[in-house]
Design a protein around this motif. Structure first.
Motif, PDB file in Angstrom:
ATOM      1  N   ALA A 171       0.848  -1.186   0.000  1.00  0.00           N
ATOM      2  CA  ALA A 171       0.000   0.000   0.000  1.00  0.00           C
ATOM      3  C   ALA A 171       0.885   1.238   0.000  1.00  0.00           C
ATOM      4  CB  ALA A 171      -0.905   0.009   1.226  1.00  0.00           C
ATOM      5  N   ARG A 172       0.439   2.264  -0.695  1.00  0.00           N
ATOM      6  CA  ARG A 172       1.125   3.548  -0.705  1.00  0.00           C
ATOM      7  C   ARG A 172       0.111   4.638  -0.342  1.00  0.00           C
ATOM      8  NH1 ARG A 172       3.312   4.518  -6.109  1.00  0.00           N
ATOM      9  NH2 ARG A 172       5.021   3.202  -5.405  1.00  0.00           N
ATOM     10  N   THR A 199      -0.269   8.757   0.180  1.00  0.00           N
ATOM     11  CA  THR A 199       0.315  10.069  -0.066  1.00  0.00           C
ATOM     12  C   THR A 199      -0.490  11.091   0.733  1.00  0.00           C
ATOM     13  OG1 THR A 199       0.971   9.393  -2.286  1.00  0.00           O
ATOM     14  CG2 THR A 199       0.958  11.765  -1.818  1.00  0.00           C
ATOM     15  N   GLU A 229       4.794   3.888   2.580  1.00  0.00           N
ATOM     16  CA  GLU A 229       4.565   2.607   1.921  1.00  0.00           C
ATOM     17  C   GLU A 229       4.743   1.478   2.918  1.00  0.00           C
ATOM     18  OE1 GLU A 229       5.985   3.606  -2.637  1.00  0.00           O
ATOM     19  OE2 GLU A 229       7.062   2.087  -1.498  1.00  0.00           O
ATOM     20  N   ASP A 265      -8.150  -6.332  -2.744  1.00  0.00           N
ATOM     21  CA  ASP A 265      -7.795  -4.912  -2.852  1.00  0.00           C
ATOM     22  C   ASP A 265      -8.765  -4.046  -2.053  1.00  0.00           C
ATOM     23  OD1 ASP A 265      -5.799  -5.735  -4.545  1.00  0.00           O
ATOM     24  OD2 ASP A 265      -6.496  -4.596  -6.283  1.00  0.00           O
ATOM     25  N   ARG A 273      -7.746  -1.571   0.879  1.00  0.00           N
ATOM     26  CA  ARG A 273      -8.040  -0.142   0.759  1.00  0.00           C
ATOM     27  C   ARG A 273      -8.842   0.344   1.965  1.00  0.00           C
ATOM     28  NH1 ARG A 273      -7.254   2.399  -3.524  1.00  0.00           N
ATOM     29  NH2 ARG A 273      -7.488   0.586  -4.867  1.00  0.00           N
ATOM     30  N   LYS A 291      -7.476   3.088   4.599  1.00  0.00           N
ATOM     31  CA  LYS A 291      -8.228   4.329   4.836  1.00  0.00           C
ATOM     32  C   LYS A 291      -8.505   4.512   6.319  1.00  0.00           C
ATOM     33  CE  LYS A 291     -10.454   5.036   0.396  1.00  0.00           C
ATOM     34  NZ  LYS A 291     -11.712   5.195  -0.335  1.00  0.00           N
ATOM     35  N   SER A 335      -4.315  10.143  -0.231  1.00  0.00           N
ATOM     36  CA  SER A 335      -4.779   9.214  -1.265  1.00  0.00           C
ATOM     37  C   SER A 335      -4.155   7.858  -0.985  1.00  0.00           C
ATOM     38  CB  SER A 335      -4.403   9.715  -2.666  1.00  0.00           C
ATOM     39  OG  SER A 335      -3.007   9.773  -2.815  1.00  0.00           O
ATOM     40  N   VAL A 336      -4.854   6.816  -1.363  1.00  0.00           N
ATOM     41  CA  VAL A 336      -4.420   5.447  -1.095  1.00  0.00           C
ATOM     42  C   VAL A 336      -4.269   4.713  -2.435  1.00  0.00           C
ATOM     43  CG1 VAL A 336      -5.064   3.238  -0.064  1.00  0.00           C
ATOM     44  CG2 VAL A 336      -5.581   5.378   1.143  1.00  0.00           C
ATOM     45  N   GLU A 337      -3.132   4.058  -2.612  1.00  0.00           N
ATOM     46  CA  GLU A 337      -2.913   3.184  -3.759  1.00  0.00           C
ATOM     47  C   GLU A 337      -2.604   1.788  -3.237  1.00  0.00           C
ATOM     48  OE1 GLU A 337      -0.341   4.878  -7.076  1.00  0.00           O
ATOM     49  OE2 GLU A 337       0.200   6.116  -5.339  1.00  0.00           O
ATOM     50  N   ILE A 338      -3.217   0.804  -3.843  1.00  0.00           N
ATOM     51  CA  ILE A 338      -2.890  -0.582  -3.542  1.00  0.00           C
ATOM     52  C   ILE A 338      -2.083  -1.093  -4.721  1.00  0.00           C
ATOM     53  CG2 ILE A 338      -3.782  -2.885  -3.055  1.00  0.00           C
ATOM     54  CD1 ILE A 338      -4.312  -0.756  -0.841  1.00  0.00           C
ATOM     55  N   LEU A 339      -0.853  -1.524  -4.449  1.00  0.00           N
ATOM     56  CA  LEU A 339       0.077  -1.956  -5.478  1.00  0.00           C
ATOM     57  C   LEU A 339       0.239  -3.466  -5.428  1.00  0.00           C
ATOM     58  CD1 LEU A 339       2.720   0.727  -4.569  1.00  0.00           C
ATOM     59  CD2 LEU A 339       0.934   0.944  -6.280  1.00  0.00           C
TER      60      LEU A 339
END
Length: 80
Positions: free
Chosen positions: A3-4, A6, A43, A51, A55, A59, A75-79
């Protein structure tokens, strides 16, 4: 999965670090740089079944610890 997150200051919130960066860039000869905003990237690996679950958990982490939602957005990114 990874997870990232920002995190940045909300628009309208004074950003002294961003101003310092902008001033330093100008001092180094980089002209035309304006409205510098700085933030942070976090990260980490998270164990989740999907996912959507990851997420949702991330959050929740942001709301409780990783971001001060009064003055910051995230903001959340799932990589993968």
């Amino acid at each position: 999965m990874k997870a990232r997150v920002t995190v940045t200051l909300r628009n309208g919130v004074l950003d002294p670090q961003g101003q310092a960066i902008q001033h330093a860039l100008g001092s180094l000869g980089f002209e035309g740089v304006e409205n510098v905003r700085q933030g942070k990237v976090i990260e980490f690996d998270i164990d989740a079944a999907s996912d959507d679950e990851a997420r949702g958990t991330v959050k929740d982490m942001c709301e409780k610890l990783l971001a001060n939602t009064v003055i910051e957005t995230y903001s959340v990114e799932i990589l993968h």
